[in-house]
Structures are given as C-alpha cells and as structure tokens.
Design a protein around this motif. Structure first.
Motif, PDB file in Angstrom:
ATOM      1  N   ARG A  55       0.802  -1.224   0.000  1.00 51.88           N
ATOM      2  CA  ARG A  55       0.000   0.000   0.000  1.00 51.88           C
ATOM      3  C   ARG A  55       0.831   1.270   0.000  1.00 51.88           C
ATOM      4  N   ASP A  57       5.071   5.556  -2.606  1.00 49.49           N
ATOM      5  CA  ASP A  57       6.339   6.262  -2.827  1.00 49.49           C
ATOM      6  C   ASP A  57       7.109   6.370  -1.518  1.00 49.49           C
ATOM      7  N   ARG A  95      10.612   8.490   0.034  1.00 48.13           N
ATOM      8  CA  ARG A  95      11.732   9.425  -0.132  1.00 48.13           C
ATOM      9  C   ARG A  95      12.579   9.313   1.125  1.00 48.13           C
ATOM     10  N   MET A  97      -4.835   9.879   0.203  1.00 51.41           N
ATOM     11  CA  MET A  97      -3.411   9.560   0.301  1.00 51.41           C
ATOM     12  C   MET A  97      -2.841  10.208   1.560  1.00 51.41           C
ATOM     13  N   ARG A 106      15.497  10.143   7.763  1.00 51.50           N
ATOM     14  CA  ARG A 106      14.077  10.469   7.728  1.00 51.50           C
ATOM     15  C   ARG A 106      13.489   9.859   6.456  1.00 51.50           C
ATOM     16  N   PHE A 107      12.436   9.071   6.626  1.00 51.60           N
ATOM     17  CA  PHE A 107      11.755   8.468   5.478  1.00 51.60           C
ATOM     18  C   PHE A 107      10.361   9.060   5.382  1.00 51.60           C
ATOM     19  N   GLU A 108       9.988   9.493   4.193  1.00 48.37           N
ATOM     20  CA  GLU A 108       8.625   9.959   3.955  1.00 48.37           C
ATOM     21  C   GLU A 108       7.943   8.938   3.053  1.00 48.37           C
ATOM     22  N   LEU A 109       6.900   8.304   3.577  1.00 48.11           N
ATOM     23  CA  LEU A 109       6.178   7.265   2.837  1.00 48.11           C
ATOM     24  C   LEU A 109       4.815   7.803   2.417  1.00 48.11           C
ATOM     25  N   GLU A 110       4.497   7.650   1.135  1.00 44.86           N
ATOM     26  CA  GLU A 110       3.154   8.000   0.656  1.00 44.86           C
ATOM     27  C   GLU A 110       2.320   6.735   0.678  1.00 44.86           C
ATOM     28  N   VAL A 111       1.244   6.762   1.463  1.00 46.92           N
ATOM     29  CA  VAL A 111       0.404   5.576   1.617  1.00 46.92           C
ATOM     30  C   VAL A 111      -0.866   5.754   0.799  1.00 46.92           C
ATOM     31  N   ASP A 112      -1.210   4.721   0.041  1.00 42.86           N
ATOM     32  CA  ASP A 112      -2.434   4.735  -0.758  1.00 42.86           C
ATOM     33  C   ASP A 112      -3.627   4.589   0.179  1.00 42.86           C
ATOM     34  N   GLY A 113      -4.576   5.506   0.084  1.00 47.85           N
ATOM     35  CA  GLY A 113      -5.756   5.458   0.947  1.00 47.85           C
ATOM     36  C   GLY A 113      -5.485   6.115   2.292  1.00 47.85           C
ATOM     37  N   VAL A 114      -6.379   5.865   3.229  1.00 47.71           N
ATOM     38  CA  VAL A 114      -6.259   6.494   4.538  1.00 47.71           C
ATOM     39  C   VAL A 114      -5.427   5.611   5.474  1.00 47.71           C
ATOM     40  N   VAL A 115      -4.958   6.220   6.565  1.00 44.68           N
ATOM     41  CA  VAL A 115      -4.228   5.466   7.579  1.00 44.68           C
ATOM     42  C   VAL A 115      -5.265   4.804   8.482  1.00 44.68           C
ATOM     43  N   MET A 167      -2.814   0.076   9.620  1.00 47.61           N
ATOM     44  CA  MET A 167      -1.629   0.746   9.089  1.00 47.61           C
ATOM     45  C   MET A 167      -0.532   0.974  10.133  1.00 47.61           C
ATOM     46  N   GLU A 225       1.455  -2.083  10.561  1.00 44.74           N
ATOM     47  CA  GLU A 225       2.183  -2.404   9.334  1.00 44.74           C
ATOM     48  C   GLU A 225       3.431  -1.517   9.192  1.00 44.74           C
ATOM     49  N   ILE A 226       3.259  -0.225   9.464  1.00 40.76           N
ATOM     50  CA  ILE A 226       4.386   0.707   9.320  1.00 40.76           C
ATOM     51  C   ILE A 226       5.442   0.450  10.403  1.00 40.76           C
ATOM     52  N   LEU A 267       7.363  -2.480   9.233  1.00 42.28           N
ATOM     53  CA  LEU A 267       8.242  -2.048   8.139  1.00 42.28           C
ATOM     54  C   LEU A 267       9.448  -1.272   8.681  1.00 42.28           C
TER      55      LEU A 267
END
Lengths: 96, 96
Positions: free
Chosen positions: A33, A36, A38, B1, B42-51, B55, B58-59, B62
């Motif tokens: 899910r 992207d 960064r 997103m 620092r990681f910026e993750l774009e998640v599809d849909g809502v948190v 989530m 899962e994060i 990860l």
C-alpha cells in the motif's frame, strides 16, 4: 537546553535512489500500500540555553551552509516540535 | 493519500561519527552554542488510501524490519504529524 531538529529531504524533482531502493524492496516484504518513499536526513541539535530571537536565523544559516545542499535538498527547522519561521520569505527551503 | 514519516536515530549510547563530524565543524563556521549533534535518517512514505487501524502496525513492522537496525537505532513513526502508537508496549523503539 533546547532541542532543534533539522529535516533535510531531496527536492521533489530530484531523483532519490535510496528511496527508490526502499520502495522496490517493499512488495517482496509484503507491503503493497506504499506508493512512494523518499529518504532524507534528520539532525538533532542540542542548543545551550534557550532558543532566543537570534537562534532561528543562526540555525537556518547552519542548515543551509552545512547540513544541506541547497541545490538538491530542502530543509525544515523545528525547535521543540514547532517549525521555526525562516524570518525572511524566499529562503532556501522555499526555493523552487 | 496519507503521508507517514519514519524518523530513525542512532540510540543514545551508540557512537554517531557523522554527528560528531558535523559538531566538530561548527566552531570553524562560527557556531558556538550547539553542544551536541546526532544524525539520523528520515523516510517519507506516501500511503495509498487512509491510515486505517491496520496501518500503524504495518508501518511499525516495516520500520523495524527494513528502515532501521533495531540493534543500534530507535525509530518514531508519525502519520500526518501525529506520532503513531506502536500498539503494544515494549516495541523496538522502546527497547533499551
């Protein structure tokens, strides 16, 4: 003593091979899910004394000269969790 | 997103040579009020849909398996600027 956090990220238009590598590994690990990733840097600075009026300008200067490469990176400065105003519009982190 | 931020920092008891190098350069550049610097990722993750409810777990999973090395690093997960509760006490980022 105050803690100042400087977050440095590659600009949106700059290719981020580290983030791409992480993103590529996600499906193999069962994460589907995330569309992207960064990757940037995070600096935690311990400042002697309080964050006074001169400090934001000083940290902005430091972040722009030493902690980031303004050509390819943007940065954001936070003092105790609150974003620090650059003081002047058109600073490095707002540049296109 | 939704945007999820994972901040990964070396544990306090772990030597941080990158942070030390930055700290060592500060006096030469005229910054004398910063007493310690730690450098992390620092990681910026774009998640599809809502948190949603699944989530955060899962994060966290990860972040612990791919984005950080739990032996030497702590991590914090934030969704839209709000720290995400690990769900269970004694997760990786709280381990001594």
């Amino acid at each position: 003593m105050a803690r100042v956090v400087v977050s440095v990220m590659p600009k949106p238009e700059i290719l981020d091979p580290q983030g791409k590598a992480v993103h590529g590994a996600l499906p193999r690990l069962g994460f589907h899910r995330i569309i992207d990733v960064r990757q940037g840097k995070r600096f935690e600075l311990e400042v002697d004394g309080v964050v006074d009026a001169a400090m934001p300008t000083e940290i902005q200067d430091l972040a722009g000269r030493l902690l980031s490469n303004p050509v390819i990176e943007n940065f954001v400065v936070e003092a105790d969790g609150v974003p620090v105003d650059p003081g002047e519009p058109g600073e490095t982190q707002d540049a296109p």
